[in-house]
Design a protein around this motif. Structure first.
Motif, PDB file in Angstrom:
ATOM      1  N   VAL A   1      -4.636  -6.141  -0.152  1.00 54.54           N
ATOM      2  CA  VAL A   1      -3.862  -6.138  -1.624  1.00 54.54           C
ATOM      3  C   VAL A   1      -4.768  -5.971  -2.693  1.00 54.54           C
ATOM      4  O   VAL A   1      -4.092  -5.335  -3.647  1.00 54.54           O
ATOM      5  N   LEU A   2      -6.009  -6.760  -2.856  1.00 51.21           N
ATOM      6  CA  LEU A   2      -6.459  -6.558  -3.848  1.00 51.21           C
ATOM      7  C   LEU A   2      -7.079  -5.216  -4.492  1.00 51.21           C
ATOM      8  O   LEU A   2      -7.011  -4.581  -5.305  1.00 51.21           O
ATOM      9  N   GLU A   3      -7.356  -4.212  -3.188  1.00 47.11           N
ATOM     10  CA  GLU A   3      -7.663  -2.813  -3.457  1.00 47.11           C
ATOM     11  C   GLU A   3      -6.744  -2.205  -3.965  1.00 47.11           C
ATOM     12  O   GLU A   3      -6.753  -1.182  -4.742  1.00 47.11           O
ATOM     13  N   VAL A   4      -5.334  -2.338  -3.233  1.00 44.58           N
ATOM     14  CA  VAL A   4      -4.156  -1.577  -3.627  1.00 44.58           C
ATOM     15  C   VAL A   4      -3.856  -1.922  -5.221  1.00 44.58           C
ATOM     16  O   VAL A   4      -3.514  -1.174  -5.957  1.00 44.58           O
ATOM     17  N   GLY A   5      -4.112  -3.234  -5.536  1.00 46.55           N
ATOM     18  CA  GLY A   5      -3.688  -3.671  -6.961  1.00 46.55           C
ATOM     19  C   GLY A   5      -4.422  -2.739  -8.058  1.00 46.55           C
ATOM     20  O   GLY A   5      -4.051  -2.451  -8.984  1.00 46.55           O
ATOM     21  N   GLU A   6      -5.685  -2.671  -7.546  1.00 53.26           N
ATOM     22  CA  GLU A   6      -6.830  -1.900  -8.336  1.00 53.26           C
ATOM     23  C   GLU A   6      -6.157  -0.381  -8.585  1.00 53.26           C
ATOM     24  O   GLU A   6      -6.176   0.181  -9.637  1.00 53.26           O
ATOM     25  N   LEU A   7      -5.786   0.158  -7.622  1.00 55.27           N
ATOM     26  CA  LEU A   7      -5.203   1.488  -7.652  1.00 55.27           C
ATOM     27  C   LEU A   7      -3.861   1.798  -8.562  1.00 55.27           C
ATOM     28  O   LEU A   7      -3.685   2.501  -8.967  1.00 55.27           O
ATOM     29  N   ALA A   8      -3.072   0.262  -8.320  1.00 56.58           N
ATOM     30  CA  ALA A   8      -1.807   0.196  -9.320  1.00 56.58           C
ATOM     31  C   ALA A   8      -2.224   0.354 -10.664  1.00 56.58           C
ATOM     32  O   ALA A   8      -1.337   0.975 -11.622  1.00 56.58           O
TER      33      ALA A   8
ATOM     34  N   GLU B   1       0.810  -1.253  -0.052  1.00 59.48           N
ATOM     35  CA  GLU B   1      -0.104  -0.104  -0.060  1.00 59.48           C
ATOM     36  C   GLU B   1       0.950   1.294   0.102  1.00 59.48           C
ATOM     37  O   GLU B   1       0.635   1.980  -0.875  1.00 59.48           O
ATOM     38  N   GLU B   2       1.938   1.163   0.825  1.00 61.19           N
ATOM     39  CA  GLU B   2       2.822   2.400   0.885  1.00 61.19           C
ATOM     40  C   GLU B   2       3.388   2.563  -0.411  1.00 61.19           C
ATOM     41  O   GLU B   2       3.743   3.712  -1.141  1.00 61.19           O
ATOM     42  N   ALA B   3       4.050   1.420  -1.013  1.00 65.39           N
ATOM     43  CA  ALA B   3       4.681   1.601  -2.397  1.00 65.39           C
ATOM     44  C   ALA B   3       3.555   2.250  -3.587  1.00 65.39           C
ATOM     45  O   ALA B   3       4.198   2.981  -4.181  1.00 65.39           O
ATOM     46  N   ILE B   4       2.492   1.757  -3.601  1.00 60.79           N
ATOM     47  CA  ILE B   4       1.777   2.114  -4.638  1.00 60.79           C
ATOM     48  C   ILE B   4       1.123   3.609  -4.196  1.00 60.79           C
ATOM     49  O   ILE B   4       0.816   4.464  -5.290  1.00 60.79           O
ATOM     50  N   ASN B   5       0.873   3.791  -3.154  1.00 57.65           N
ATOM     51  CA  ASN B   5       0.283   5.370  -2.962  1.00 57.65           C
ATOM     52  C   ASN B   5       1.561   6.244  -3.184  1.00 57.65           C
ATOM     53  O   ASN B   5       1.263   7.320  -3.556  1.00 57.65           O
TER      54      ASN B   5
ATOM     55  N   HIS C   1       6.941   1.419  -9.053  1.00 57.51           N
ATOM     56  CA  HIS C   1       6.917   0.207  -9.509  1.00 57.51           C
ATOM     57  C   HIS C   1       7.164  -0.805  -8.432  1.00 57.51           C
ATOM     58  O   HIS C   1       8.121  -0.465  -7.624  1.00 57.51           O
ATOM     59  N   VAL C   2       6.665  -1.914  -8.469  1.00 63.04           N
ATOM     60  CA  VAL C   2       6.755  -2.980  -7.640  1.00 63.04           C
ATOM     61  C   VAL C   2       7.207  -4.465  -7.897  1.00 63.04           C
ATOM     62  O   VAL C   2       6.456  -5.122  -9.014  1.00 63.04           O
ATOM     63  N   PHE C   3       8.199  -5.222  -7.374  1.00 61.23           N
ATOM     64  CA  PHE C   3       8.343  -6.396  -7.319  1.00 61.23           C
ATOM     65  C   PHE C   3       7.987  -7.067  -5.950  1.00 61.23           C
ATOM     66  O   PHE C   3       8.721  -6.422  -5.036  1.00 61.23           O
ATOM     67  N   MET C   4       7.314  -7.611  -5.611  1.00 66.55           N
ATOM     68  CA  MET C   4       6.981  -8.461  -4.352  1.00 66.55           C
ATOM     69  C   MET C   4       6.884  -9.879  -4.322  1.00 66.55           C
ATOM     70  O   MET C   4       6.309 -10.607  -5.344  1.00 66.55           O
ATOM     71  N   GLU C   5       7.440 -10.129  -3.221  1.00 61.03           N
ATOM     72  CA  GLU C   5       7.398 -11.702  -3.183  1.00 61.03           C
ATOM     73  C   GLU C   5       6.116 -12.332  -2.726  1.00 61.03           C
ATOM     74  O   GLU C   5       5.260 -11.691  -2.103  1.00 61.03           O
ATOM     75  N   LYS C   6       6.081 -13.630  -3.101  1.00 55.94           N
ATOM     76  CA  LYS C   6       4.687 -14.445  -2.678  1.00 55.94           C
ATOM     77  C   LYS C   6       4.987 -14.914  -1.272  1.00 55.94           C
ATOM     78  O   LYS C   6       6.326 -14.769  -0.701  1.00 55.94           O
ATOM     79  N   PRO C   7       4.079 -15.200  -0.335  1.00 56.86           N
ATOM     80  CA  PRO C   7       2.828 -14.949  -0.613  1.00 56.86           C
ATOM     81  C   PRO C   7       2.466 -13.361  -0.219  1.00 56.86           C
ATOM     82  O   PRO C   7       3.337 -12.803   0.327  1.00 56.86           O
TER      83      PRO C   7
END
Length: 446
Positions: free
Chosen positions: A165-172, A140-144, A148-154
């Motif tokens: 995460v889904l909410e922030v993904g829509e913002l991305a 959330e901090e990165a997208i706000n 750009h993001v690379f994030m490890e699973k999970p």
């Protein structure tokens, strides 16, 4: 208990959850045009500033792959809760890449639970590789901040985290930011080739399958008597559900994700069993050492999922599927096999020795940034994480759990926002000197 009216008002149905965007095969790319500001990175000569959040082994590996992907990338900031881990990572990266690509001054070494904010603020691209419990907050901090993001699973350890995460993904998506998730099989040639054959209808409809992550013992970091309880758990994050989500989430997510990808759906329910048979002492925290789950999918497919960390047992990491026209086999050794029921071999692929999928996902991320394209893996990353959480709920409780029940759960494993060294750990040793673990038939998960 809530009334049915309350349930209907508060629930998030699987249909609503899964229809955010169409299910994407392969790398799950969503293309668009970058805003004017992002065009500054279109030239290979322009420097992309990189920040690493989480400097353990996987974070250091992701940084190494990012720096290899594009010579115009410079690591400018690092953040971790432990200074020794940050320093060790920086030393190894410096030895490999030197000052041309490494420029992390003392004022850009951020230590502590809040350091991620400062590291993100000075970068163009961020790597998120802390334990998964912190992922939603950091994402959330990165997208706000427009990064750009690379994030490890999970991508989370509980349902509230997945919803975030889904909410922030829509913002991305709205900001045209690239987001690549470390479910690297989506970037692996063997899996991509098999996926294309499945999408072309070569094997018909998948009706059943078996997915495996069965390996031996895992690392343990011994307790230092000078450590606080929280530091001990943070250094042994793998063994605590609030940090890792259990190994069904941390590791077996890869195989569950492949099943979701190949079937083209996410499970509607799960039931299973699991426990602690070998890893029973306090040095192994609270997680199980084996899980077995039956996932049922909307189209009728049933996937038998198993994972274990037990020395001296059969080892296997891979997937098998049975379809109406034939069978599919894939594994972590880059093998892909498709056979038709009459015995004809449609595909026998043994390759990927030229480039690792870990490197490929970074190559495609930075190429996309340079070209002004957009990759967004958030949706399948979040939903496959949720599928693994669903499996854990089934094994911890010993009950059948539906997707709709699981995704609407408000049960948090811990609250990452505002968490710090003065915060009490979510779990502590009991009177017998052990960490309490889930008890099927007793433990509540929803």
């Amino acid at each position: 208990m809530n009334s049915q009216k309350d349930k209907n008002r508060n629930s998030i149905s699987r249909r609503d959850f899964c229809k955010t965007t169409a299910f994407a095969a392969g790398a799950g790319m969503l293309f668009g045009s970058l805003p004017v500001g992002a065009s500054a990175y279109a030239g290979a000569s322009d420097t992309l500033k990189l920040a690493l959040i989480g400097c353990g082994g996987r974070g250091s590996g992701a940084a190494r792959q990012a720096l290899t992907a594009d010579k115009g990338i410079k690591l400018v900031a690092m953040a971790d809760v432990f200074r020794d881990r940050l320093d060790g990572s920086l030393q190894r990266l410096n030895e490999r890449f030197g000052s041309d690509q490494i420029d992390v001054p003392e004022e850009h070494k951020f230590i502590g639970f809040e350091g991620y904010k400062n590291a993100i603020s000075v970068a163009d691209v961020v790597i998120l590789a802390t334990p998964a419990g912190f992922r939603p907050l950091h994402f959330e901090e990165a997208i706000n901040a427009g990064k750009h993001v690379f994030m490890e699973k999970p991508l989370a350890t509980d349902a509230p985290g997945i919803r975030k995460v889904l909410e922030v993904g829509e913002l991305a998506k709205q900001k045209n930011l690239n987001v690549v998730v470390g479910l690297q099989r989506h970037y692996q040639n063997s899996y991509r080739k098999v996926s294309r054959h499945i999408n072309d209808g070569a094997v018909g409809k998948i009706v059943s399958g078996q997915v495996y992550w069965n390996i031996g013992a895992h690392w343990v970091r011994e307790r230092n008597q000078l450590q606080t309880e929280l530091e001990y758990q943070m250094r042994n994050w793998y063994y605590f559900t609030w940090l890792s989500g259990d190994h069904i989430l941390e590791q077996h997510i890869h195989n569950i994700d492949v099943a979701n990808w190949f079937i083209g759906e996410y499970p509607i329910s799960a039931q299973g069993m699991g426990g602690r048979e070998v890893r029973v002492g306090p040095q192994h925290g609270e997680i199980f050492d084996h899980h077995f789950v039956e996932f049922t999918y909307p189209g009728g497919a049933v996937i038998a999922s198993q994972c274990r960390n037990q020395e001296g047992t059969m080892g296997r990491v891979g997937e098998m599927f049975q379809a109406t026209k034939g069978t599919v086999e894939t594994d972590n050794n880059s093998n892909g096999m498709i056979k038709i029921w009459d015995g004809k071999v449609l595909l026998d692929y043994r390759g990927d020795q030229d480039i690792s999928p870990y490197q490929q996902e970074n190559n495609e991320l930075f190429a996309s940034i340079r070209k002004g394209d957009v990759i967004n893996n958030t949706e399948y990353g979040a939903k496959s994480t949720m599928a693994a959480i669903l499996g854990r709920m089934a094994t911890y409780s010993g009950k059948q759990v539906t997707w709709d029940e699981a995704i609407k759960s408000n049960r948090k494993l811990f609250e990452p926002e505002g968490f710090g060294w003065n915060s009490p750990p979510p779990v502590v040793l009991d009177r017998s000197g052990n960490y309490p673990s889930a008890r099927p038939g007793v433990t509540e998960v929803l």
